[in-house]
Design a protein around this motif. Sequence first.
Motif, PDB file in Angstrom:
ATOM      1  N   ARG A  33       0.485  22.645 -27.135  1.00 19.28           N
ATOM      2  CA  ARG A  33       1.203  21.719 -26.235  1.00 19.28           C
ATOM      3  C   ARG A  33       2.379  21.071 -26.960  1.00 19.28           C
ATOM      4  O   ARG A  33       3.461  20.906 -26.407  1.00 19.28           O
ATOM      5  N   THR A  34       2.176  20.714 -28.206  1.00 19.38           N
ATOM      6  CA  THR A  34       3.242  20.100 -29.000  1.00 19.38           C
ATOM      7  C   THR A  34       4.424  21.057 -29.135  1.00 19.38           C
ATOM      8  O   THR A  34       5.579  20.659 -28.956  1.00 19.38           O
ATOM      9  N   ILE A  35       4.137  22.301 -29.438  1.00 22.39           N
ATOM     10  CA  ILE A  35       5.199  23.312 -29.555  1.00 22.39           C
ATOM     11  C   ILE A  35       5.877  23.517 -28.212  1.00 22.39           C
ATOM     12  O   ILE A  35       7.113  23.556 -28.124  1.00 22.39           O
ATOM     13  N   PHE A  36       5.093  23.643 -27.148  1.00 15.22           N
ATOM     14  CA  PHE A  36       5.649  23.851 -25.810  1.00 15.22           C
ATOM     15  C   PHE A  36       6.582  22.707 -25.429  1.00 15.22           C
ATOM     16  O   PHE A  36       7.705  22.931 -24.959  1.00 15.22           O
ATOM     17  N   ASP A  37       6.138  21.477 -25.639  1.00 16.85           N
ATOM     18  CA  ASP A  37       6.970  20.316 -25.302  1.00 16.85           C
ATOM     19  C   ASP A  37       8.266  20.306 -26.100  1.00 16.85           C
ATOM     20  O   ASP A  37       9.329  19.968 -25.573  1.00 16.85           O
ATOM     21  N   GLU A  38       8.185  20.675 -27.360  1.00 19.34           N
ATOM     22  CA  GLU A  38       9.391  20.724 -28.191  1.00 19.34           C
ATOM     23  C   GLU A  38      10.348  21.806 -27.689  1.00 19.34           C
ATOM     24  O   GLU A  38      11.568  21.595 -27.639  1.00 19.34           O
ATOM     25  N   LEU A  39       9.814  22.951 -27.305  1.00 17.51           N
ATOM     26  CA  LEU A  39      10.668  24.019 -26.775  1.00 17.51           C
ATOM     27  C   LEU A  39      11.342  23.591 -25.476  1.00 17.51           C
ATOM     28  O   LEU A  39      12.523  23.879 -25.259  1.00 17.51           O
ATOM     29  N   LEU A  40      10.606  22.891 -24.605  1.00 18.51           N
ATOM     30  CA  LEU A  40      11.203  22.380 -23.366  1.00 18.51           C
ATOM     31  C   LEU A  40      12.352  21.429 -23.691  1.00 18.51           C
ATOM     32  O   LEU A  40      13.425  21.502 -23.076  1.00 18.51           O
ATOM     33  N   GLU A  43      15.395  23.258 -24.823  1.00 14.38           N
ATOM     34  CA  GLU A  43      16.041  23.956 -23.713  1.00 14.38           C
ATOM     35  C   GLU A  43      16.618  22.997 -22.670  1.00 14.38           C
ATOM     36  O   GLU A  43      17.266  23.426 -21.726  1.00 14.38           O
ATOM     37  N   GLY A  44      16.327  21.719 -22.827  1.00 17.49           N
ATOM     38  CA  GLY A  44      16.808  20.725 -21.868  1.00 17.49           C
ATOM     39  C   GLY A  44      16.093  20.809 -20.529  1.00 17.49           C
ATOM     40  O   GLY A  44      16.644  20.445 -19.495  1.00 17.49           O
ATOM     41  N   LEU A  45      14.840  21.268 -20.557  1.00 14.40           N
ATOM     42  CA  LEU A  45      14.049  21.403 -19.331  1.00 14.40           C
ATOM     43  C   LEU A  45      13.150  20.188 -19.140  1.00 14.40           C
ATOM     44  O   LEU A  45      12.524  19.718 -20.087  1.00 14.40           O
ATOM     45  N   SER A  46      13.072  19.716 -17.917  1.00 16.17           N
ATOM     46  CA  SER A  46      12.225  18.586 -17.584  1.00 16.17           C
ATOM     47  C   SER A  46      10.789  19.059 -17.359  1.00 16.17           C
ATOM     48  O   SER A  46      10.557  20.062 -16.675  1.00 16.17           O
ATOM     49  N   LYS A  47       9.839  18.311 -17.895  1.00 14.73           N
ATOM     50  CA  LYS A  47       8.426  18.631 -17.688  1.00 14.73           C
ATOM     51  C   LYS A  47       8.088  18.613 -16.199  1.00 14.73           C
ATOM     52  O   LYS A  47       7.293  19.419 -15.718  1.00 14.73           O
ATOM     53  N   SER A  48       8.709  17.694 -15.475  1.00 14.41           N
ATOM     54  CA  SER A  48       8.422  17.557 -14.040  1.00 14.41           C
ATOM     55  C   SER A  48       8.963  18.724 -13.215  1.00 14.41           C
ATOM     56  O   SER A  48       8.573  18.891 -12.063  1.00 14.41           O
ATOM     57  N   SER A  49       9.807  19.561 -13.815  1.00 12.11           N
ATOM     58  CA  SER A  49      10.334  20.713 -13.074  1.00 12.11           C
ATOM     59  C   SER A  49       9.359  21.892 -13.079  1.00 12.11           C
ATOM     60  O   SER A  49       9.585  22.896 -12.407  1.00 12.11           O
ATOM     61  N   ILE A  50       8.268  21.782 -13.845  1.00  6.02           N
ATOM     62  CA  ILE A  50       7.304  22.881 -13.970  1.00  6.02           C
ATOM     63  C   ILE A  50       6.061  22.561 -13.159  1.00  6.02           C
ATOM     64  O   ILE A  50       5.325  21.618 -13.465  1.00  6.02           O
TER      65      ILE A  50
END
Length: 152
Positions: A33-40, A43-50
Amino acid sequence: MTAKNNPHKISNLNSLSRRSVRFVNRQPESGTRTIFDELLKQEGLSKSSISGYLDEEFTHIAVAAMVASGAVDAGFGIKAAANKFGLNFIPVVTETYVLAIDRQIPMAIITELKRILKSRKFKTRVNTMPGYNVKQAGEELTFAKLFQEQNN
Protein backbone atom coordinates in the motif's frame (compact mmCIF):
# COMPACT_ATOMS: atom_id res chain seq x y z
CA MET A 1 -2.98 -7.89 -11.58
CA THR A 2 -5.92 -8.16 -13.93
CA ALA A 3 -8.06 -10.97 -15.30
CA LYS A 4 -6.09 -13.21 -17.64
CA ASN A 5 -7.39 -11.59 -20.81
CA ASN A 6 -7.28 -8.06 -19.30
CA PRO A 7 -10.79 -7.17 -20.56
CA HIS A 8 -10.51 -3.54 -19.38
CA LYS A 9 -7.19 -3.11 -21.23
CA ILE A 10 -5.48 -1.86 -18.08
CA SER A 11 -1.95 -0.84 -18.96
CA ASN A 12 -0.83 1.55 -16.22
CA LEU A 13 -1.91 3.22 -12.98
CA ASN A 14 -3.89 5.85 -14.87
CA SER A 15 -6.10 3.05 -16.26
CA LEU A 16 -7.35 2.43 -12.71
CA SER A 17 -9.14 5.78 -12.65
CA ARG A 18 -11.59 4.72 -15.37
CA ARG A 19 -15.11 4.48 -13.95
CA SER A 20 -15.60 0.97 -15.32
CA VAL A 21 -12.57 -0.42 -13.45
CA ARG A 22 -13.08 -1.92 -9.97
CA PHE A 23 -9.95 -2.07 -7.83
CA VAL A 24 -9.00 -3.75 -4.55
CA ASN A 25 -6.22 -2.32 -2.40
CA ARG A 26 -3.95 -3.62 0.35
CA GLN A 27 -4.41 -2.49 3.93
CA PRO A 28 -2.89 0.78 5.20
CA GLU A 29 0.67 0.46 6.51
CA SER A 30 1.45 -2.57 4.34
CA GLY A 31 4.55 -2.19 2.19
CA THR A 32 2.46 -2.76 -0.92
CA ARG A 33 0.00 0.00 0.00
CA THR A 34 2.86 2.37 0.81
CA ILE A 35 4.44 1.76 -2.59
CA PHE A 36 1.08 2.07 -4.36
CA ASP A 37 0.31 5.38 -2.65
CA GLU A 38 3.73 6.74 -3.55
CA LEU A 39 3.29 5.72 -7.19
CA LEU A 40 -0.11 7.46 -7.28
CA LYS A 41 1.50 10.57 -5.86
CA GLN A 42 4.29 10.48 -8.45
CA GLU A 43 1.70 10.12 -11.24
CA GLY A 44 -0.43 12.92 -9.82
CA LEU A 45 -3.42 10.59 -9.44
CA SER A 46 -6.04 11.14 -6.76
CA LYS A 47 -6.88 8.19 -4.51
CA SER A 48 -10.54 9.18 -4.78
CA SER A 49 -10.42 8.70 -8.56
CA ILE A 50 -9.95 4.92 -8.11
CA SER A 51 -13.13 2.94 -7.55
CA GLY A 52 -12.35 0.51 -4.74
CA TYR A 53 -9.31 2.33 -3.36
CA LEU A 54 -10.80 1.97 0.14
CA ASP A 55 -11.62 -1.74 -0.36
CA GLU A 56 -8.80 -3.67 1.31
CA GLU A 57 -7.35 -7.14 1.50
CA PHE A 58 -4.55 -8.27 3.79
CA THR A 59 -2.43 -10.48 1.52
CA HIS A 60 -1.27 -10.62 -2.08
CA ILE A 61 -3.08 -13.94 -2.43
CA ALA A 62 -6.35 -12.39 -1.22
CA VAL A 63 -6.00 -9.59 -3.78
CA ALA A 64 -5.34 -12.13 -6.52
CA ALA A 65 -8.35 -14.21 -5.41
CA MET A 66 -10.60 -11.14 -5.63
CA VAL A 67 -9.41 -10.49 -9.18
CA ALA A 68 -9.71 -14.16 -10.16
CA SER A 69 -13.25 -14.35 -8.80
CA GLY A 70 -14.34 -11.38 -10.90
CA ALA A 71 -15.29 -9.35 -7.81
CA VAL A 72 -12.78 -6.70 -8.95
CA ASP A 73 -10.95 -5.96 -12.17
CA ALA A 74 -7.51 -5.13 -10.79
CA GLY A 75 -5.31 -5.24 -7.74
CA PHE A 76 -1.75 -4.23 -6.87
CA GLY A 77 0.44 -7.12 -5.77
CA ILE A 78 3.24 -9.50 -6.61
CA LYS A 79 3.74 -11.65 -9.68
CA ALA A 80 3.80 -14.92 -7.71
CA ALA A 81 0.24 -14.30 -6.48
CA ALA A 82 -0.96 -13.36 -9.97
CA ASN A 83 0.60 -16.51 -11.44
CA LYS A 84 -0.98 -18.71 -8.77
CA PHE A 85 -4.41 -17.71 -10.13
CA GLY A 86 -3.43 -17.49 -13.82
CA LEU A 87 -3.89 -13.72 -13.89
CA ASN A 88 -2.38 -11.11 -16.16
CA PHE A 89 0.49 -9.28 -14.47
CA ILE A 90 1.62 -5.78 -15.39
CA PRO A 91 5.03 -4.96 -13.87
CA VAL A 92 5.03 -1.47 -12.40
CA VAL A 93 7.92 -1.40 -9.94
CA THR A 94 10.73 -3.61 -8.67
CA GLU A 95 10.79 -3.94 -4.90
CA THR A 96 13.94 -4.75 -2.98
CA TYR A 97 13.62 -6.82 0.19
CA VAL A 98 16.21 -6.39 2.90
CA LEU A 99 16.81 -8.21 6.14
CA ALA A 100 18.01 -5.89 8.88
CA ILE A 101 20.08 -7.57 11.54
CA ASP A 102 20.78 -6.23 15.01
CA ARG A 103 24.54 -6.06 15.58
CA GLN A 104 23.93 -7.57 19.05
CA ILE A 105 23.18 -10.95 17.45
CA PRO A 106 26.17 -13.29 17.77
CA MET A 107 28.40 -13.31 14.68
CA ALA A 108 28.09 -17.12 14.41
CA ILE A 109 24.34 -16.78 13.80
CA ILE A 110 24.83 -14.00 11.24
CA THR A 111 27.48 -16.06 9.44
CA GLU A 112 25.19 -19.10 9.27
CA LEU A 113 22.27 -16.99 8.01
CA LYS A 114 24.47 -15.52 5.26
CA ARG A 115 25.65 -19.03 4.32
CA ILE A 116 22.05 -20.20 3.93
CA LEU A 117 21.04 -17.12 1.92
CA LYS A 118 24.02 -17.56 -0.42
CA SER A 119 23.50 -21.31 -0.84
CA ARG A 120 22.56 -22.83 -4.17
CA LYS A 121 19.70 -24.73 -2.49
CA PHE A 122 18.10 -21.51 -1.15
CA LYS A 123 18.57 -19.59 -4.41
CA THR A 124 17.22 -22.46 -6.50
CA ARG A 125 14.13 -22.73 -4.30
CA VAL A 126 13.36 -19.00 -4.35
CA ASN A 127 14.01 -18.74 -8.08
CA THR A 128 11.14 -21.18 -8.69
CA MET A 129 8.75 -18.41 -7.59
CA PRO A 130 7.90 -15.93 -10.36
CA GLY A 131 9.00 -12.36 -9.85
CA TYR A 132 11.82 -12.98 -7.38
CA ASN A 133 15.53 -12.39 -7.91
CA VAL A 134 17.98 -13.60 -5.25
CA LYS A 135 21.16 -12.51 -6.99
CA GLN A 136 22.23 -10.45 -3.97
CA ALA A 137 20.91 -12.78 -1.26
CA GLY A 138 23.29 -12.96 1.68
CA GLU A 139 25.25 -9.85 0.71
CA GLU A 140 25.83 -7.18 3.31
CA LEU A 141 24.73 -3.77 2.08
CA THR A 142 24.80 -0.34 3.61
CA PHE A 143 21.73 1.86 3.20
CA ALA A 144 23.80 4.19 1.02
CA LYS A 145 24.69 1.35 -1.37
CA LEU A 146 21.10 0.04 -1.39
CA PHE A 147 19.65 3.43 -2.30
CA GLN A 148 22.39 4.06 -4.87
CA GLU A 149 21.46 0.78 -6.63
CA GLN A 150 17.76 1.71 -6.55
CA ASN A 151 18.49 5.00 -8.32
CA ASN A 152 20.58 3.43 -11.11
